[in-house]
Scaffold this active site. Structure first.
Site, short mmCIF file in Angstrom:
data_model
loop_
_atom_site.label_atom_id
_atom_site.label_comp_id
_atom_site.label_asym_id
_atom_site.label_seq_id
_atom_site.Cartn_x
_atom_site.Cartn_y
_atom_site.Cartn_z
CG ASN A 210 12.90 10.48 -13.44
OD1 ASN A 210 13.37 9.90 -12.48
ND2 ASN A 210 11.76 10.09 -14.01
CG ASP A 279 5.12 14.18 -15.97
OD1 ASP A 279 4.33 13.44 -15.35
OD2 ASP A 279 5.86 15.01 -15.41
CE LYS A 289 22.95 4.05 -31.76
NZ LYS A 289 24.35 4.13 -31.98
CG PHE A 323 5.93 9.55 -2.71
CD1 PHE A 323 5.09 8.43 -2.71
CD2 PHE A 323 6.72 9.77 -1.60
CE1 PHE A 323 5.06 7.56 -1.62
CE2 PHE A 323 6.70 8.91 -0.51
CZ PHE A 323 5.86 7.80 -0.53
CE LYS A 337 1.58 17.18 -7.85
NZ LYS A 337 2.98 17.42 -8.14
CE LYS A 341 -0.93 13.62 -9.74
NZ LYS A 341 0.11 12.95 -10.52
#
Ligand code: C5P
Length: 401
Positions: A210, A279, A289, A323, A337, A341
């Site tokens: 990401n 996630d 590879k 965060f 959250k 959490k």
């Protein structure tokens, strides 16, 4: 103030207000600090450095290339020992030099060498102060974490009335002492920060990740260090220099991050999970590879462990900060959250807005805790925001005793 005497470096520039620098020096001394004065060459033309040497008991530095001066003072050693660099009065010129990173005299060179907080008290003619270039330089320095004691309005040396008069000696000394006082409030505490993205490999050449830059986490680690915490930084691939003094642990995947965090959880007082943990990971990975033709049309993903939720179940005394990157109602998402959490603080940002969040220098956070209203920080640099988050962390750690 307890403990060894703290070293404050006082930069003095060539403004008529420089006579007030003597009082600033005295103010820091009264508070138990040692003061080393560094003058710009132009300031030394207005007033002899001997005045400051006599007041401070340390030879005032002016010339970086004077061998005797350099060997006695040495900007590298000074930079290591200084707990605060305060420039009072600061001219438009030194502010511009600091903002641009020039290093052509002792003071500007020292500025590039120090890691301690920087406090700037400008003094100049109103037109110079309000000039868009000066204002831009000030914004730039603020975004890197410098504090400013804003000048006051009143009669100026040039005969004009207006903004640009050096703030009061009291305001400058108090701002400096506050900044140093904040330094050690996390002494004896251990803070673990995660930062950056994770990489979930399909094979050595392909991965899922990401756009996290790691900036928020690195800024948080730098701030925790500044306040005296032992700081562990567990980082995904971020391409940033870790703050000096942090114990850096480099990882790639979420599973590696999980095991490094869990291995240390028992010894920490707080965890700040600023990392953007992937996630999902591939259900299968290859050591070699794969050729394009060998790869299936579809790949299967499996869910990664949620590290923060796991810490929420395991925590005893640890303060947990999560965060959240949200779209839509940011506060609602953050509150959910916080509950799910079992966090003590969630810092959420709106990733649908451009110019903040992922990959950018700036952010805008909504801070939520189990009790009380949400705090909206407004848009600021990640360095500035890290201070607000660590301010809250100090309170939360303090409550645990
Ligand atoms: O649920 P969401 O991914 O939006 O939550 C974000 C928070 O949870 C962040 O603090 C992030 O570091 C943490 N997280 C985690 N493990 C995951 C995913 C997110 O610890 N697998």
């Amino acid at each position: 103030m307890n403990g060894p005497r703290r070293l404050v470096v006082l930069g003095v520039c060539s403004s008529v207000a420089l006579y007030k620098a003597c009082e600033v020096l005295r103010g820091f001394q009264k508070a138990g600090c040692d003061v080393q004065v560094v003058m710009t060459p132009n300031a030394a033309k207005l007033v002899s450095p001997r005045l400051f040497s006599a007041l401070s008991g340390r030879r005032a530095a002016v010339d970086l290339f004077d061998e005797e001066e350099a060997s006695r003072i040495g900007h590298i050693r000074l930079a290591r020992e200084a707990e605060l660099l305060v420039v009072a009065p600061a001219t438009a010129n030194i502010i511009a030099k600091f903002a641009a990173g020039l290093a052509d005299d002792f003071l500007s060179t020292l500025h590039l060498t120090v890691t301690c907080p920087l406090l700037i008290a400008p003094a100049m003619n109103e037109a110079m102060y309000l000039h868009p270039q000066t204002q831009e330089n000030i914004r730039r320095l603020k975004s890197r974490g410098a504090d400013f004691v804003e000048p006051e309005s009143g009669s100026l040396a040039c005969g004009d009335e207006g903004w640009g008069r050096l703030a009061s000696v009291e305001a400058i000394v108090q701002a400096g002492l506050r900044r140093i006082g904040a330094e050690r409030r996390l002494a004896g505490k251990t803070v673990l920060v995660t930062a950056g993205p994770t990489r979930e490999k399909l094979d050595p050449a392909r991965f899922l990740s990401n756009p996290s830059s790691g900036r928020m986490g690195y800024a948080l680690a730098a701030e925790a260090l500044r306040r005296g915490a032992r700081t562990i930084l567990i980082s995904g691939p971020a391409g940033l220099l870790p703050p000096p003094g942090a114990e850096i642990v480099r990882i790639e995947s979420a599973q590696e991050m999980r095991s490094e965090v869990l291995a240390r959880f028992g010894e920490v007082d707080a965890v700040l999970m600023a990392a953007a943990v992937s996630d999902f990971r591939f259900s299968e990975t290859r050591r070699e590879k794969a050729r394009k033709e060998e790869l299936p049309e579809t790949v299967r993903l499996v869910r990664n462990p949620d590290i923060l939720s796991e810490l929420g179940r395991l925590k005893t005394r640890q303060v947990l900060v999560g965060f959240a990157a949200e779209t839509g109602n940011v506060e609602d998402g953050a509150r959910r959250k916080l509950r799910e959490k079992n966090c003590d603080l969630v810092a959420a940002n709106d990733v649908s807005q451009s110019g903040i969040g992922f990959e950018s220098e700036d952010n805008e956070l909504v801070l939520v805790e189990p009790e009380g209203d949400a705090t909206r920080t407004g848009r600021a640099s990640k360095v500035e925001l890290s201070r607000l988050v660590i301010d809250r962390l100090e309170v939360l750690i303090g409550r645990r005793g």
